[in-house]
Design an enzyme around this catalytic site. Structure first.
Site, PDB file in Angstrom:
ATOM      1  N   TYR A 144       0.865  -1.184   0.000  1.00 28.60           N
ATOM      2  CA  TYR A 144       0.000   0.000   0.000  1.00 28.60           C
ATOM      3  C   TYR A 144       0.894   1.224   0.000  1.00 28.60           C
ATOM      4  CZ  TYR A 144      -3.245   3.568   1.819  1.00 28.60           C
ATOM      5  OH  TYR A 144      -3.993   4.709   1.999  1.00 28.60           O
ATOM      6  N   ASP A 239       9.371   2.692  -1.188  1.00 26.78           N
ATOM      7  CA  ASP A 239       8.413   3.400  -0.330  1.00 26.78           C
ATOM      8  C   ASP A 239       8.775   3.071   1.124  1.00 26.78           C
ATOM      9  OD1 ASP A 239       4.757   3.498   0.025  1.00 26.78           O
ATOM     10  OD2 ASP A 239       6.404   4.318   1.213  1.00 26.78           O
ATOM     11  N   LYS A 267       5.682   9.839   8.179  1.00 27.40           N
ATOM     12  CA  LYS A 267       5.530   9.356   9.545  1.00 27.40           C
ATOM     13  C   LYS A 267       6.605   9.871  10.503  1.00 27.40           C
ATOM     14  CE  LYS A 267       3.031   5.353   7.773  1.00 27.40           C
ATOM     15  NZ  LYS A 267       1.650   5.348   8.299  1.00 27.40           N
TER      16      LYS A 267
HETATM   17  P1  KE4 Z   1      -0.356   8.672   4.403  1.00 27.43           P
HETATM   18  O1  KE4 Z   1      -0.923   9.333   3.170  1.00 27.43           O
HETATM   19  O2  KE4 Z   1      -1.401   7.882   5.173  1.00 27.43           O
HETATM   20  O3  KE4 Z   1       0.459   9.640   5.282  1.00 27.43           O
HETATM   21  O4  KE4 Z   1       0.765   7.610   3.903  1.00 27.43           O
HETATM   22  C1  KE4 Z   1       0.379   6.631   2.971  1.00 27.43           C
HETATM   23  C2  KE4 Z   1       1.339   5.467   3.063  1.00 27.43           C
HETATM   24  C3  KE4 Z   1       2.315   5.338   2.086  1.00 27.43           C
HETATM   25  N1  KE4 Z   1       3.209   4.318   2.125  1.00 27.43           N
HETATM   26  C4  KE4 Z   1       3.177   3.407   3.121  1.00 27.43           C
HETATM   27  C5  KE4 Z   1       4.193   2.291   3.129  1.00 27.43           C
HETATM   28  C6  KE4 Z   1       2.207   3.507   4.149  1.00 27.43           C
HETATM   29  O5  KE4 Z   1       2.196   2.578   5.152  1.00 27.43           O
HETATM   30  C7  KE4 Z   1       1.273   4.549   4.126  1.00 27.43           C
HETATM   31  C8  KE4 Z   1       0.192   4.700   5.174  1.00 27.43           C
HETATM   32  N2  KE4 Z   1       0.114   3.646   6.124  1.00 27.43           N
HETATM   33  C9  KE4 Z   1      -1.204   3.438   6.720  1.00 27.43           C
HETATM   34  C10 KE4 Z   1      -1.085   2.202   7.629  1.00 27.43           C
HETATM   35  N3  KE4 Z   1      -1.437   1.019   6.937  1.00 27.43           N
HETATM   36  C11 KE4 Z   1      -1.693   4.650   7.447  1.00 27.43           C
HETATM   37  C12 KE4 Z   1      -2.900   4.412   8.337  1.00 27.43           C
HETATM   38  C13 KE4 Z   1      -4.190   4.849   7.686  1.00 27.43           C
HETATM   39  O6  KE4 Z   1      -4.356   4.672   6.459  1.00 27.43           O
HETATM   40  O7  KE4 Z   1      -5.044   5.348   8.449  1.00 27.43           O
END
Ligand code: KE4
Length: 427
Positions: A144, A239, A267
């Site tokens: 993801y 990523d 993060k």
């Molecule tokens: P954000 O747009 O949520 O800041 O980041 C997206 C993203 C991109 N790449 C990786 C490897 C990620 O894990 C994420 C976001 N992770 C999720 C957890 N599975 C955030 C939690 C959520 O979606 O509420």
């Protein structure tokens, strides 16, 4: 029975916020039940709207590597706040952040800040397409990368079929440009490039997967991926939004000794405030506006409060070098869960590296999306709620990673191991 505070808040939230949440995973749909609301967090613990304290293994999905509300990060935000919240101009903290990131991650020679991991990966994909003049991208099922259209795609029937949208609202024309392959499958990569010669702009991968549970690559897989993308003139994007500064100070690429062309971050570099970043080879990054033809922008990119929080967190990592301690905590948790499952006679896989882990209730080693799905998600749901009843909050899905922080050391990890063991015994 009168509703507790979280129930009342959730009822109000559902009236005005779709599903009552601002991000779907928070709704507990995967494990059942209703989410609790949190009003405060400190160290390894959350304080719910009902004044329950929970030992937290989600760590706001990764940022809280030093625990919640760390005094150094809080003080840095307070100091920055004295001067305002956002300027819309370059500010000194952006330069300091860029110097820290490029020092921690040598493959990043130039970096652009943004406000989320989604923005970081979306922008990196656009940059790779602009740099190569190619349209297709390759991603991996189970990985993801945030919710931009080109990346919300999963494989059709075969590994080489054009992707199918993973969400309504994504045009089929977008999905056609995204190939989705199985993780850890070299033959699939060879076949994809053979079927689409000189058409693939980029391969984007979570080098250690954290969004299908936690899955690590087979030995040599990342080196193979680096070699084949170099051979094909394809931009390799790591990523590391989740793994950056967590798996090692320089992320997975430091631990594995692989140099991607671009890296996406998020993060931890925001210390809990909204942030994302992408960077890498200068010859690629210089294609970004205002230097080059690839447009990318953001009102709050490099926001001074987020920069201050992230800089404080990165400096704390540099000063404390916590990775040995985080590995000890992760293996402590692993042993407790494996012992409890062995005693109970439940098959389990507990992949773990440092402070990232996940729990699959299956006797099959998990090495990709298909084997992850063999885990007993219903049993995980019962384990999740049994743990929650005993004061431990795990990620509310069998297909997420768990996180530890340095704040878990001492009484909290002891209490958590006892609670998880009891929850397993009661399954
Ligand atoms: P954000 O747009 O949520 O800041 O980041 C997206 C993203 C991109 N790449 C990786 C490897 C990620 O894990 C994420 C976001 N992770 C999720 C957890 N599975 C955030 C939690 C959520 O979606 O509420």
């Amino acid at each position: 029975m009168s509703q507790n505070a979280s129930e009342q808040l959730f009822a109000r939230a559902r009236e005005l916020i779709p599903g009552g949440v601002n991000s779907p995973v928070r709704a507990f749909r995967s494990v059942g039940g209703a989410p609790f609301f949190v009003k405060a967090a400190r160290g390894a613990r959350l304080v719910t709207a009902d004044d329950r304290e929970l030992i937290d293994f989600v760590c706001t999905w990764g940022p809280a590597i030093h625990g919640h509300n760390h005094p150094r990060i809080r003080a840095a935000i307070a100091a920055a706040l004295e001067h305002g919240t956002s300027f819309g101009t370059p500010n000194p903290l952006e330069v300091e952040m860029a110097e820290l990131i490029t020092r921690f991650v040598p493959s990043i020679r130039k970096v652009r800040m943004c406000s989320s991991g989604t923005e970081a990966t979306m922008s990196a994909i656009r940059l790779a397409r602009g740099f190569t003049g190619r349209d297709k991208i390759i991603k991996f099922s189970g990985c993801y990368h945030g919710h931009s259209d080109s990346l919300l795609i999963k494989a059709g029937s075969g590994a080489l079929t054009h992707g199918n949208p993973d969400s309504a609202g994504v045009p089929a024309s977008f999905a056609r440009e995204t190939l989705v392959l199985p993780y850890n499958d070299r033959a699939a990569l060879e076949a994809a490039f053979a079927a689409h010669p000189a058409q693939v702009a980029s391969v984007i991968i979570e080098p250690y997967c954290g969004n299908v549970g936690f899955i690590m690559p087979d030995p040599g897989y990342l080196a193979f991926l680096r070699e084949i993308t170099r051979r094909e003139g394809t931009v390799l994007i790591f990523d590391e939004v989740m793994t950056g500064f967590r798996i090692a100070r320089g992320g997975v690429q430091e631990r594995e000794g692989i140099t991607p062309d671009l890296t996406c971050l998020g993060k931890i570099i925001g210390g809990g405030l909204p942030v994302g970043a992408f960077g890498g080879r200068a010859d690629i990054m210089d294609h970004l506006a205002p230097l080059g033809p690839v447009y990318q922008a953001g009102t709050l990119s490099g926001n001074p409060l987020a920069m201050a929080a992230g800089i404080a967190g990165l400096r704390l990592l540099e000063e404390t070098n916590p990775y040995g301690r985080l590995e000890a905590l992760g293996s402590r948790l692993r042993e407790a869960v494996l012992d409890a499952c062995r005693t109970k006679g439940i098959p389990v896989q507990f992949p773990q590296c440092g402070s990232m882990f996940s729990i699959f209730f299956t006797d099959t080693p998990v090495r990709d999306y298909a084997t992850a799905l063999r885990g007993d998600a219903k049993l995980f749901g019962r384990f999740f709620h049994g743990s929650l009843q005993r004061g431990v909050y795990l990620a509310p899905s069998a297909y997420e990673a768990g996180f530890l922080s340095t704040a878990h050391e001492g009484a909290d990890i002891d209490q958590a191991c006892a609670a998880l063991s009891a929850a397993i015994a009661a399954l």
